[in-house]
Design a protein around this motif. Structure first.
Motif, PDB file in Angstrom:
ATOM      1  N   ILE A  14     -15.009 -35.889  54.660  1.00  0.00           N
ATOM      2  CA  ILE A  14     -13.790 -35.401  54.013  1.00  0.00           C
ATOM      3  C   ILE A  14     -14.176 -34.486  52.855  1.00  0.00           C
ATOM      4  O   ILE A  14     -14.792 -34.926  51.883  1.00  0.00           O
ATOM      5  N   ASP A  15     -13.828 -33.204  52.970  1.00  0.00           N
ATOM      6  CA  ASP A  15     -14.154 -32.258  51.910  1.00  0.00           C
ATOM      7  C   ASP A  15     -12.905 -31.569  51.355  1.00  0.00           C
ATOM      8  O   ASP A  15     -12.990 -30.533  50.693  1.00  0.00           O
ATOM      9  N   PHE A  16     -11.752 -32.173  51.638  1.00  0.00           N
ATOM     10  CA  PHE A  16     -10.495 -31.636  51.130  1.00  0.00           C
ATOM     11  C   PHE A  16      -9.508 -32.804  51.063  1.00  0.00           C
ATOM     12  O   PHE A  16      -9.274 -33.493  52.069  1.00  0.00           O
ATOM     13  N   VAL A  17      -8.953 -33.049  49.885  1.00  0.00           N
ATOM     14  CA  VAL A  17      -7.940 -34.087  49.696  1.00  0.00           C
ATOM     15  C   VAL A  17      -6.664 -33.394  49.223  1.00  0.00           C
ATOM     16  O   VAL A  17      -6.662 -32.698  48.207  1.00  0.00           O
ATOM     17  N   ILE A  18      -5.582 -33.576  49.976  1.00  0.00           N
ATOM     18  CA  ILE A  18      -4.304 -32.937  49.654  1.00  0.00           C
ATOM     19  C   ILE A  18      -3.277 -34.031  49.386  1.00  0.00           C
ATOM     20  O   ILE A  18      -2.963 -34.829  50.259  1.00  0.00           O
ATOM     21  N   PHE A  19      -2.769 -34.045  48.177  1.00  0.00           N
ATOM     22  CA  PHE A  19      -1.889 -35.101  47.671  1.00  0.00           C
ATOM     23  C   PHE A  19      -0.470 -34.550  47.621  1.00  0.00           C
ATOM     24  O   PHE A  19      -0.106 -33.784  46.738  1.00  0.00           O
ATOM     25  N   GLY A  20       0.349 -34.901  48.623  1.00  0.00           N
ATOM     26  CA  GLY A  20       1.731 -34.453  48.659  1.00  0.00           C
ATOM     27  C   GLY A  20       2.625 -35.471  47.984  1.00  0.00           C
ATOM     28  O   GLY A  20       2.655 -36.633  48.391  1.00  0.00           O
ATOM     29  N   SER A  21       3.341 -35.052  46.938  1.00  0.00           N
ATOM     30  CA  SER A  21       4.165 -35.998  46.206  1.00  0.00           C
ATOM     31  C   SER A  21       5.185 -35.275  45.343  1.00  0.00           C
ATOM     32  O   SER A  21       4.959 -34.141  44.909  1.00  0.00           O
ATOM     33  N   GLU A  22       6.315 -35.937  45.104  1.00  0.00           N
ATOM     34  CA  GLU A  22       7.228 -35.485  44.062  1.00  0.00           C
ATOM     35  C   GLU A  22       7.330 -36.547  42.973  1.00  0.00           C
ATOM     36  O   GLU A  22       8.260 -36.541  42.168  1.00  0.00           O
ATOM     37  N   GLN A  52       6.787 -29.910  47.057  1.00  0.00           N
ATOM     38  CA  GLN A  52       8.052 -29.309  47.470  1.00  0.00           C
ATOM     39  C   GLN A  52       8.926 -30.426  48.017  1.00  0.00           C
ATOM     40  O   GLN A  52       9.063 -30.598  49.226  1.00  0.00           O
ATOM     41  N   ALA A  53       9.439 -31.228  47.076  1.00  0.00           N
ATOM     42  CA  ALA A  53      10.271 -32.363  47.446  1.00  0.00           C
ATOM     43  C   ALA A  53       9.596 -33.147  48.576  1.00  0.00           C
ATOM     44  O   ALA A  53       8.402 -33.407  48.525  1.00  0.00           O
ATOM     45  N   CYS A  54      10.364 -33.509  49.605  1.00  0.00           N
ATOM     46  CA  CYS A  54       9.834 -34.365  50.673  1.00  0.00           C
ATOM     47  C   CYS A  54       9.000 -33.613  51.706  1.00  0.00           C
ATOM     48  O   CYS A  54       8.535 -34.216  52.672  1.00  0.00           O
ATOM     49  N   TYR A  55       8.797 -32.334  51.495  1.00  0.00           N
ATOM     50  CA  TYR A  55       8.060 -31.496  52.448  1.00  0.00           C
ATOM     51  C   TYR A  55       6.556 -31.449  52.151  1.00  0.00           C
ATOM     52  O   TYR A  55       5.777 -30.956  52.967  1.00  0.00           O
ATOM     53  N   GLY A  56       6.135 -31.963  51.003  1.00  0.00           N
ATOM     54  CA  GLY A  56       4.769 -31.753  50.534  1.00  0.00           C
ATOM     55  C   GLY A  56       3.672 -32.153  51.506  1.00  0.00           C
ATOM     56  O   GLY A  56       2.676 -31.441  51.672  1.00  0.00           O
ATOM     57  N   ALA A  57       3.817 -33.307  52.164  1.00  0.00           N
ATOM     58  CA  ALA A  57       2.761 -33.745  53.081  1.00  0.00           C
ATOM     59  C   ALA A  57       2.671 -32.850  54.304  1.00  0.00           C
ATOM     60  O   ALA A  57       1.579 -32.617  54.838  1.00  0.00           O
TER      61      ALA A  57
END
Length: 390
Positions: A71-79, A109-114
């Motif tokens: 894993i070389d990229f962590v993307i944290f989607g959240s509001e 972006q609200a609930c779209y982040g993930a």
């Protein structure tokens, strides 16, 4: 190159409220919650859980040493971010002991982040086929006690490892997306609770779905009959059903029956967790995959992502051989079975227990929280996290 979901995990706090009892406490007919919006239980986040710990706990159950290295990229989607500057991804990266040579960012972006995170992950894997990306959808939905939105609160996170040659689902092209500047739901930086124009938001959700679905059909050549199921972002479980019903007349009766049956299966987890914003669509997908026994290799699942404000997207994925073997069905069953119901009085007390906002230090009792990763307090304006398994 095939790119998609190689692993998927989920976490929700250990306590919940029964929606019938909440309705009675608010002098509301219980059926308005259990049938009207389709919710049975609502997860409640103790003060020792935030968007970081929820995400880290969800990821902890699925990653192994090989993942930690690749894993070389962590993307944290959240509001429900905890810092205006530092990403939640950096905290999760450290708590999980991931490869230091990695990117770590937060997407909002609200609930779209993930969903945005997944699409970025696909591009990264296309350029770096041997790497993996950890995408997180993590949130605590808060509207306030005795508010119209109270019944659509919740807490939880979904974690996904995106890779080449995935074991669970290949994410297909094309994707169709849509943006429009509207004020159906928002949370200003000075507020810890969201504002929502409920009727307008429902209308826009359905409008966005109809627009991206029409564009997706034109772009892909696919129709309802080509979908084994369609999963939706679920602020409450009746919302996706309202959208699905607007297009059912495009299909034969047997296809309609299949989509409606699979839709209900896809809502089982959400019905007992509540709204988890960025993770809601993927919790619905997980519910379908783990509770529908006759899904098969090659089945196509449509997915509608919606984030108020607003961005919508429709895309699809196909299930891979023996995908069931790579799900944590028993673990999630145990997670639900181990939860404890709290009374309305206990829930209200927990809800009103908040962290200081004036720089005061605080030490929290983490022994009451059975989660592996918890928030233990604040010291010198810095959140203190503990991974009990280390």
């Amino acid at each position: 190159m095939k790119i998609g979901i190689d692993k998927i995990g989920f976490y929700t706090p250990h306590i919940y409220v029964d929606m019938e009892k909440l309705a009675e406490a608010r002098n509301i007919e219980p059926a308005k919650f259990t049938i009207g919006i389709g919710q049975s239980q609502m997860a409640v986040a103790p003060i020792t859980q935030d968007s970081v710990t929820l995400a880290a706990n969800a990821a902890l159950e699925i990653i192994d040493d090989e993942d930690r290295e690749k894993i070389d990229f962590v993307i944290f989607g959240s509001e429900s971010g905890i810092d205006h500057s530092k990403s939640g991804a950096v905290y999760v990266h450290q708590l999980l002991g991931l490869n230091p040579h990695a990117r770590a960012i937060e997407v909002k972006q609200a609930c779209y982040g993930a969903t945005a995170g997944i699409q970025m992950a696909k591009g990264h894997i296309a350029l770096n086929p041997d790497s993996k990306v950890l995408v997180l959808g993590t949130d605590i939905a808060r509207y306030g006690l005795n508010t119209p939105g109270e019944s659509t609160q919740g807490a939880g996170a979904v974690a996904m490892v995106i890779s080449a040659n995935p074991k669970i689902m290949v994410l297909e092209n094309p994707n169709v997306y849509l943006t429009n500047d509207i004020m159906d739901f928002w949370r200003p930086i000075y507020s810890d609770k969201a504002f929502v124009d409920g009727k307008f938001s429902n209308e826009q959700y359905i409008l966005f779905f109809n627009k991206v679905w029409e564009a997706f059909k034109a772009k892909s050549g696919l129709e309802l009959k080509d979908m084994e199921a369609i999963c939706y972002h679920l602020p409450y479980t009746k919302m996706g059903l309202k959208a699905l019903r607007t297009v059912l007349d495009e299909a034969t009766e047997d296809v309609q029956e299949r989509l409606l049956e699979n839709y209900q299966v896809s809502t089982l987890y959400n019905r007992n967790v509540g709204n988890i914003y960025t993770g809601s669509l993927y919790l619905s997908l997980l519910s379908l995959l783990e509770n529908k026994d006759d899904l098969q290799e090659g089945n196509r699942i449509g997915m509608f992502s919606y984030g108020s404000g607003a961005v919508g997207e429709f895309f699809s994925g196909t299930l891979q051989p023996n995908f069931k073997q790579y799900l944590n069905i028993d673990g999630h069953r145990s997670l639900f079975n181990a939860r404890k119901e709290v009374s309305i009085e206990e829930y209200e007390k927990i809800f009103e227990e908040t962290l200081p906002t004036d720089g005061t230090d605080i030490e929290l009792d983490i022994n009451r929280d059975p989660a592996s990763i918890v928030l233990s307090g604040i010291m010198d304006n810095k959140r203190q996290y503990v991974n009990k398994k280390r």
